[in-house]
Design an enzyme around this catalytic site. Sequence first.
Site, PDB file in Angstrom:
ATOM      1  CB  SER A  13     -52.512 -22.549   9.306  1.00 26.31           C
ATOM      2  OG  SER A  13     -51.847 -22.719  10.528  1.00 26.31           O
ATOM      3  NE  ARG A  91     -44.140  -6.100  16.839  1.00 32.85           N
ATOM      4  CZ  ARG A  91     -42.822  -5.969  16.879  1.00 32.85           C
ATOM      5  NH1 ARG A  91     -42.042  -6.896  16.332  1.00 32.85           N
ATOM      6  NH2 ARG A  91     -42.270  -4.935  17.459  1.00 32.85           N
ATOM      7  CG  LEU A  93     -50.563  -7.258  22.058  1.00 33.30           C
ATOM      8  CD1 LEU A  93     -51.861  -8.049  22.196  1.00 33.30           C
ATOM      9  CD2 LEU A  93     -50.694  -6.185  20.985  1.00 33.30           C
ATOM     10  CG  ASN A 107     -51.552 -16.122  22.353  1.00 41.00           C
ATOM     11  OD1 ASN A 107     -51.481 -15.964  21.123  1.00 41.00           O
ATOM     12  ND2 ASN A 107     -50.516 -16.537  23.074  1.00 41.00           N
ATOM     13  CG  HIS A 109     -47.472 -20.356  23.827  1.00 38.04           C
ATOM     14  ND1 HIS A 109     -46.637 -19.398  23.287  1.00 38.04           N
ATOM     15  CD2 HIS A 109     -46.679 -21.213  24.496  1.00 38.04           C
ATOM     16  CE1 HIS A 109     -45.385 -19.666  23.640  1.00 38.04           C
ATOM     17  NE2 HIS A 109     -45.385 -20.774  24.369  1.00 38.04           N
ATOM     18  CG  ASP A 145     -46.466 -16.765  25.573  1.00 36.42           C
ATOM     19  OD1 ASP A 145     -47.395 -16.362  24.861  1.00 36.42           O
ATOM     20  OD2 ASP A 145     -45.292 -16.823  25.181  1.00 36.42           O
ATOM     21  CD  GLU A 174     -50.521 -24.226  17.173  1.00 33.73           C
ATOM     22  OE1 GLU A 174     -50.907 -23.099  16.816  1.00 33.73           O
ATOM     23  OE2 GLU A 174     -49.318 -24.552  17.209  1.00 33.73           O
TER      24      GLU A 174
HETATM   25  C1  GAR Z   1     -48.671 -21.279  15.586  1.00 34.61           C
HETATM   26  O1  GAR Z   1     -47.943 -22.452  15.842  1.00 34.61           O
HETATM   27  C2  GAR Z   1     -48.917 -20.529  16.882  1.00 34.61           C
HETATM   28  O2  GAR Z   1     -49.169 -21.357  17.978  1.00 34.61           O
HETATM   29  C3  GAR Z   1     -47.627 -19.806  17.041  1.00 34.61           C
HETATM   30  O3  GAR Z   1     -47.285 -19.362  15.758  1.00 34.61           O
HETATM   31  C4  GAR Z   1     -47.832 -20.286  14.800  1.00 34.61           C
HETATM   32  C5  GAR Z   1     -48.661 -19.501  13.816  1.00 34.61           C
HETATM   33  O4  GAR Z   1     -49.082 -20.309  12.741  1.00 34.61           O
HETATM   34  N1  GAR Z   1     -47.760 -18.710  17.960  1.00 34.61           N
HETATM   35  C6  GAR Z   1     -46.794 -18.276  18.737  1.00 34.61           C
HETATM   36  O5  GAR Z   1     -45.684 -18.752  18.749  1.00 34.61           O
HETATM   37  C7  GAR Z   1     -47.186 -17.122  19.630  1.00 34.61           C
HETATM   38  N2  GAR Z   1     -46.112 -16.772  20.494  1.00 34.61           N
HETATM   39  P1  GAR Z   1     -50.256 -19.782  11.776  1.00 34.61           P
HETATM   40  O6  GAR Z   1     -49.907 -18.364  11.355  1.00 34.61           O
HETATM   41  O7  GAR Z   1     -50.208 -20.740  10.621  1.00 34.61           O
HETATM   42  O8  GAR Z   1     -51.533 -19.844  12.540  1.00 34.61           O
END
Ligand code: GAR
Length: 196
Positions: A13, A91, A93, A107, A109, A145, A174
Site C-alpha cells: 500500500s 529483509r 540488508l 525506509n 517504519h 531502523d 504512512e
Molecule cells: C507498513 O506499515 C510499514 O511501515 C511496515 O510494513 C507495512 C507495510 O505495508 N514496515 C516495517 O515494518 C518495516 N520494518 P504495505 O506493504 O501495505 O506498504
Amino acid sequence: MKRVAILISGGGSNMVALAQSMRGDHPARVILVASNDPGAAGLARAATLGLPSVAVDHRPFGRDREGFEAAILAPILAARPDIICLAGFMRVLTPAFVARFQGRMLNIHPSLLPKYPGLHTHRRALEAGDAEAGCTVHEVTQILDDGPIFGQARVAIRPDDTPATLAARVLHEEHRLYPAVLRRFASGDRTPLMLT
Ligand code: GAR
C-alpha cells in the site's frame, strides 16, 4: 527526473501511495518495484498500475544473504535507480548493500523512531501505555531502523486501540507521509517534515 526503485514484501500500500504521487511536476518516477516474495500482493498492484516489477524469492537462499542480495541487485542496478524506497520490505540488508546506495535509500517504519525499532511496534507502544504512536521515514544506514529522520507523522492512541486498529490508523498516515517526504527528498530537501 529522479528514478525510484521501490522494494516491497507484502501488500504494497505504501508503494501504491508513492507511485500515485509521482506524477505531473513531481521530480521522480517509479522505474521498478522489486520484491523478495513472488506472492506479495503488492506485485499484482504494481502490474495494475503498469509498473515494471521483479521478484526474487529469498527462501532458496536460506542464510545466504549475500546470495539473495546479488540476485535482487542485478535487476535493480539494471533499472539505474537514483533513489531506493523500502516500503514494507522485511529483509534486513547487509552493510554492503546499504553502502552501495548510501545517502539515497529511504525506509518507512511504523513507529516514532527512535522508539521501537524492529517488529511489533504497535503492540509495544500499547504495552508501554504511550499516548501517541506514528511512523517515521528515515535514511537507511547500517544500523537497523536508524539513520537520519526525514519525516514523522503522529496519531493519538485511543483507550480501546488494539495493535490492529492502531496499525490501520498509522498506515493511513504512512500514505500521507512517505509521498510528501519523497517529493522533498527527490528535489534535494532533506530537512525533516513533521506532520501532525
Ligand atoms: C507498513 O506499515 C510499514 O511501515 C511496515 O510494513 C507495512 C507495510 O505495508 N514496515 C516495517 O515494518 C518495516 N520494518 P504495505 O506493504 O501495505 O506498504
